[in-house]
Write an enzyme that holds these catalytic residues in place. Sequence first.
Site, PDB file in Angstrom:
ATOM      1  N   ARG A  49       0.846  -1.207   0.000  1.00 46.81           N
ATOM      2  CA  ARG A  49       0.000   0.000   0.000  1.00 46.81           C
ATOM      3  C   ARG A  49       0.879   1.253   0.000  1.00 46.81           C
ATOM      4  O   ARG A  49       0.554   2.256  -0.622  1.00 46.81           O
ATOM      5  CB  ARG A  49      -0.957   0.002   1.199  1.00 46.81           C
ATOM      6  N   ASP A 172      -6.661  18.128 -15.233  1.00 45.17           N
ATOM      7  CA  ASP A 172      -6.836  16.738 -15.665  1.00 45.17           C
ATOM      8  C   ASP A 172      -6.307  16.643 -17.090  1.00 45.17           C
ATOM      9  O   ASP A 172      -6.883  17.204 -18.018  1.00 45.17           O
ATOM     10  CB  ASP A 172      -8.327  16.371 -15.576  1.00 45.17           C
ATOM     11  N   LYS A 197      -7.051   5.423 -19.683  1.00 46.02           N
ATOM     12  CA  LYS A 197      -7.264   5.909 -21.044  1.00 46.02           C
ATOM     13  C   LYS A 197      -5.964   5.796 -21.858  1.00 46.02           C
ATOM     14  O   LYS A 197      -5.466   4.719 -22.030  1.00 46.02           O
ATOM     15  CB  LYS A 197      -7.825   7.334 -20.970  1.00 46.02           C
TER      16      LYS A 197
HETATM   17  C1  LIG Z   1     -12.233   8.419 -17.325  1.00 44.70           C
HETATM   18  C2  LIG Z   1     -11.895   9.743 -16.828  1.00 44.70           C
HETATM   19  C3  LIG Z   1     -11.739   9.981 -15.461  1.00 44.70           C
HETATM   20  C4  LIG Z   1     -11.969   8.907 -14.423  1.00 44.70           C
HETATM   21  O1  LIG Z   1     -11.022   7.899 -14.489  1.00 44.70           O
HETATM   22  P1  LIG Z   1     -11.293   6.353 -14.141  1.00 44.70           P
HETATM   23  O2  LIG Z   1      -9.988   5.716 -14.423  1.00 44.70           O
HETATM   24  O3  LIG Z   1     -12.417   5.877 -15.015  1.00 44.70           O
HETATM   25  O4  LIG Z   1     -11.679   6.286 -12.695  1.00 44.70           O
HETATM   26  C5  LIG Z   1     -11.350  11.255 -15.063  1.00 44.70           C
HETATM   27  N1  LIG Z   1     -11.151  12.248 -15.970  1.00 44.70           N
HETATM   28  C6  LIG Z   1     -11.310  12.050 -17.297  1.00 44.70           C
HETATM   29  C7  LIG Z   1     -11.068  13.178 -18.242  1.00 44.70           C
HETATM   30  C8  LIG Z   1     -11.692  10.798 -17.769  1.00 44.70           C
HETATM   31  O5  LIG Z   1     -11.862  10.622 -19.083  1.00 44.70           O
END
Ligand SMILES: *Cc1c(COP(=O)(O)O)cnc(C)c1O
Length: 384
Positions: A49, A172, A197
């Site tokens: 962890r 992000d 992604k």
């Molecule tokens: C998918 C996504 C998230 C969340 O991520 P997960 O891995 O699905 O928890 C956050 N921000 C963006 C822009 C995303 O496309």
Amino acid sequence: MSKKSIETICQSTKASIADPWGALSFPIYQSATFAHRGLGESTGYDYTRMQNPTREQLEYVVAELEHGIDAIAFSSGMAAIATLMEMFSPNDHILVDADLYGGTVRLFNEISKKNGIEFTTTDLSRGGYEQLFRGNTKAVYLETPTNPMMNVTDIASLADECHKRDALLIVDNTFLTPYFQNPLDLGADLVVHSATKFLGGHHDIIGGFVVVKDEKIDERLRFIYKTTGACLAPFDSWLTLRGIRTLAVRMDRAQENALKLAGYLQGCDHVTKVIYPGLSDHPGYEISCRQTRGFGAMISFYVDSTELVEYILKNVEIAYFAESLGGTETLITYPITQTHADVPKDLLEKNGINDKLLRISVGIEGIEDLTGDFKRIFESYDRQ
Ligand SMILES: *Cc1c(COP(=O)(O)O)cnc(C)c1O
């Protein structure tokens, strides 16, 4: 900043934790705990962890790619963002962009608000945000380009405004990845990723990152991380590390396809609007040319009827009708019922997310097959 090229960083390993046998594919340390040689004689790893060699390799590569001092790997993008929210206290105020991933909106509205954090929502890409800062504004949170409307915000200008007021800028960077954009270099304080992604890149893991450039913030986040425990597992760390090896070539090809597919869709009768920052008529085109090295592989577009939306989703053969993005296969998503189903109706409407909007994550297939998929669908729709 690293002198190595991005393509080379994707292949790099941290020398200090090199595998003793010289394995080129860094081993998966599938171990929850690590034995001590004696009292006070840790190998550097105690309990997974806190840290694990495979995860540490991955974090090293991502920190290098994003020009941060540390990258913390989480079990999902949402876990990364939720953990980041633990830095804030009741009565803190955060300014957030109006167009965000639906899960992030749900987290802020349903969890963070309950914890006493206040939010103001605005379209940051349009500027005019100066008067929205308050005395208790601790952070600004955005995506650029946004999901799914592809709005582009000038990160450097927003960073200046944040720093005048001691607020952190959180970006992000899931859509562009460090291959195309480095928010920390433009003045952002923290970068968030859904590694699910483009970083992972193969639709086979769920993961996330927070990348940090300040030591004090890093210390605080590492403390919250080990306490709340949303760590990325060793095997998923290994898969992400492997995915990143090809980040550069995947992003190049996906972007090349996206530009061609966006151009193709613009010429289709049933398509009323194509939104892609790489099109020169996109309102964020110029900012993109300044602050990024590419436009990415995400396209949103409107068609002229909801019947056609249904028809497309039923009949795609090369692309898949699926939630998510950033893999080697092309995915088509219907934001209003999928990624953004939990976003309040008025906000959806304001952003332009309606039942005629589709989003494509362009993959690395042959471009003729992708355009051919749409050509066939539009022709058969017209014939019926
Ligand atoms: C998918 C996504 C998230 C969340 O991520 P997960 O891995 O699905 O928890 C956050 N921000 C963006 C822009 C995303 O496309």
